[in-house]
Design a protein around this motif. Structure first.
Motif, PDB file in Angstrom:
ATOM      1  N   CYS A  48      -8.005   7.114  -5.282  1.00 24.79           N
ATOM      2  CA  CYS A  48      -8.477   5.828  -4.776  1.00 24.79           C
ATOM      3  C   CYS A  48      -8.008   4.672  -5.664  1.00 24.79           C
ATOM      4  O   CYS A  48      -7.655   3.599  -5.170  1.00 24.79           O
ATOM      5  N   THR A  52      -5.541   1.632  -4.504  1.00 27.48           N
ATOM      6  CA  THR A  52      -5.911   0.235  -4.750  1.00 27.48           C
ATOM      7  C   THR A  52      -4.796  -0.513  -5.468  1.00 27.48           C
ATOM      8  O   THR A  52      -4.426  -1.632  -5.081  1.00 27.48           O
ATOM      9  N   GLU A  55      -1.916  -1.236  -3.209  1.00 28.77           N
ATOM     10  CA  GLU A  55      -2.219  -2.309  -2.254  1.00 28.77           C
ATOM     11  C   GLU A  55      -2.236  -3.667  -2.939  1.00 28.77           C
ATOM     12  O   GLU A  55      -1.842  -4.679  -2.337  1.00 28.77           O
ATOM     13  N   ALA A  64      -6.816  -4.344  -0.258  1.00 20.53           N
ATOM     14  CA  ALA A  64      -6.891  -3.873  -1.644  1.00 20.53           C
ATOM     15  C   ALA A  64      -8.279  -4.102  -2.225  1.00 20.53           C
ATOM     16  O   ALA A  64      -8.805  -3.254  -2.959  1.00 20.53           O
ATOM     17  N   TRP A  65      -8.878  -5.234  -1.902  1.00 23.34           N
ATOM     18  CA  TRP A  65     -10.208  -5.557  -2.427  1.00 23.34           C
ATOM     19  C   TRP A  65     -11.246  -4.583  -1.881  1.00 23.34           C
ATOM     20  O   TRP A  65     -12.162  -4.154  -2.582  1.00 23.34           O
ATOM     21  N   SER A  67     -10.600  -1.488  -0.951  1.00 21.98           N
ATOM     22  CA  SER A  67     -10.337  -0.214  -1.619  1.00 21.98           C
ATOM     23  C   SER A  67     -10.892  -0.214  -3.035  1.00 21.98           C
ATOM     24  O   SER A  67     -11.437   0.795  -3.518  1.00 21.98           O
ATOM     25  N   LEU A  68     -10.772  -1.353  -3.715  1.00 16.00           N
ATOM     26  CA  LEU A  68     -11.311  -1.474  -5.071  1.00 16.00           C
ATOM     27  C   LEU A  68     -12.825  -1.286  -5.057  1.00 16.00           C
ATOM     28  O   LEU A  68     -13.385  -0.617  -5.932  1.00 16.00           O
TER      29      LEU A  68
END
Length: 388
Positions: A48, A52, A55, A64-65, A67-68
């Motif tokens: 993960c 991130t 991305e 990306a945010w 996923s973060l």
């Protein structure tokens, strides 16, 4: 890993995209499993984190945010932010999925490093989005990362972030730990600015000590720089691309800190000498960034590629330097000084281009400066090429 590797090589676009799609697919399969056995593993978290980071290097920041956020929540559920808490404390998270006991000395260190990578990425996302960080630094009890894969025999335990100064002047202060300390200083500076604004909104009765905290952070930024960069000259920095990136960011933190002080001093009607000093500190930090950008252009392979891999962390300080020097153009006196400042700005524009801003965010943030430089060129203003 395959996606990130392919993204660094020409002609591997389809491979890069295919590997990324497969990585997301397999991670989402882990999420959908009822028992969550595969999700609650360090391997799933590392996947993960890599998704991130991949991305963040592209145009889809919103994705990306998100996923973060998933990665941070997963790490917190595993208790990776509180690995080394006092067992007697009652500070454990309310909802926690405990990882299996470590089977080797390598595993606890691998878990710590996964958390600290997230700590660093979280700060970048804050810079990029303008939103607060998601990880509360004050509640982190996990020890700082060991400079080796596993601690050496008789090596003292690594300290917590709050006791990081114990590493200054020792051989245990790695580049990775340096990144963590630099990010910690950015977070402190960001919180300092936020509390200052909150204090102004609440009125004169609020008790935040702006200047006391300002000088404390200023002192700690200098001490951190001395410990991480020390007396490294240009040749030494060319052999340490991570130290080069650290130097860029520490100078940018210096700019943030003193720009906040300029605003505060002006509002409080403090002596002009203080504002002049803070403006000077911003300009000096901007020039240090320019010097490091010029130096980065002399990196040779494979260090040049490694430096470019850190592009998302290096573009922010370059843009900060450009904004400072652009504002100072209005007070420049004499054609020689004007030519020098314009030359420095052009170098920084080249630095952004070299770092390859795929997202377009940082290029857009300096577009007005680039336009101003083009207009100055059209009027025949001479410039002095800047290099170190």
């Amino acid at each position: 890993m395959a996606s990130l590797g392919a993204s660094l090589m020409d002609g591997y676009g389809p491979t890069k995209d295919r590997c990324y799609q497969l990585a997301r697919k397999h991670f989402e399969v882990c999420e959908r499993e009822e028992d969550g056995a595969n999700l609650m593993s360090i391997e799933a978290l590392q996947a993960c984190i890599l998704i991130t980071y991949y991305e963040l290097r592209g145009k889809g920041f919103a994705r990306a945010w998100m996923s973060l956020g998933r990665a941070i929540r997963l790490a917190q559920m595993m208790g990776l932010d509180r690995m080394d808490a006092d067992p007697a404390s009652n500070d454990a998270p309310k909802f926690q999925q405990t990882l299996p006991p470590a089977q080797s000395p390598l595993e606890p260190e691998e878990r710590r490093k996964a958390f600290w990578v997230l700590f660093i990425i979280d700060a970048y996302a804050s810079v990029r989005s303008g939103n607060p960080v998601a990880i509360d630094q004050a509640k982190v009890t996990t020890a700082l990362p060991c400079p080796q894969p596993i601690p050496e025999p008789n090596q003292p335990p690594m300290p917590s972030l709050n006791n990081a100064k114990a590493l200054y002047g020792t051989n245990y202060l790695s580049s990775f730990t340096g990144l963590v300390l630099m990010v910690s200083l950015y977070r402190r500076c960001s919180t300092h600015v936020e509390l200052s604004l909150d204090n102004e909104s609440a009125g004169s009765g609020s008790a935040y000590s702006f200047w006391e905290n300002h000088y404390s952070i200023d002192k700690d930024v200098k001490a951190c720089g001395d410990a991480l960069i020390g007396t490294k000259d240009a040749q030494a920095l060319l052999q340490d691309e991570v130290a080069l990136a650290l130097s860029l960011n520490l100078s940018a933190i210096d700019i943030c800190l003193h720009e906040a002080a300029i605003v505060k001093a002006d509002k409080e009607g403090l002596p002009k000498a203080l504002i002049t000093e803070c403006n000077s500190r911003c300009g000096e930090a901007g020039m240090r960034i320019a010097e490091k950008v010029s130096l980065s252009q002399k990196l040779v392979q494979p260090k040049k590629t490694v430096f470019r891999q850190m592009n998302i962390y290096c573009m922010w300080p370059v843009c900060m330097a450009m904004q400072v020097l652009d504002r100072q153009l209005s007070s420049v006196t004499g054609n020689g000084q004007l030519a020098h400042t314009v030359g420095v700005l052009k170098l920084l524009v080249t630095g952004i281009e070299d770092l390859e801003d795929v997202s377009g965010h940082w290029v857009e943030s300096i577009s007005h400066i680039v336009k101003r430089l083009e207009e100055m060129d059209s009027t025949g203003i001479k410039t002095t090429e800047f290099s170190v």
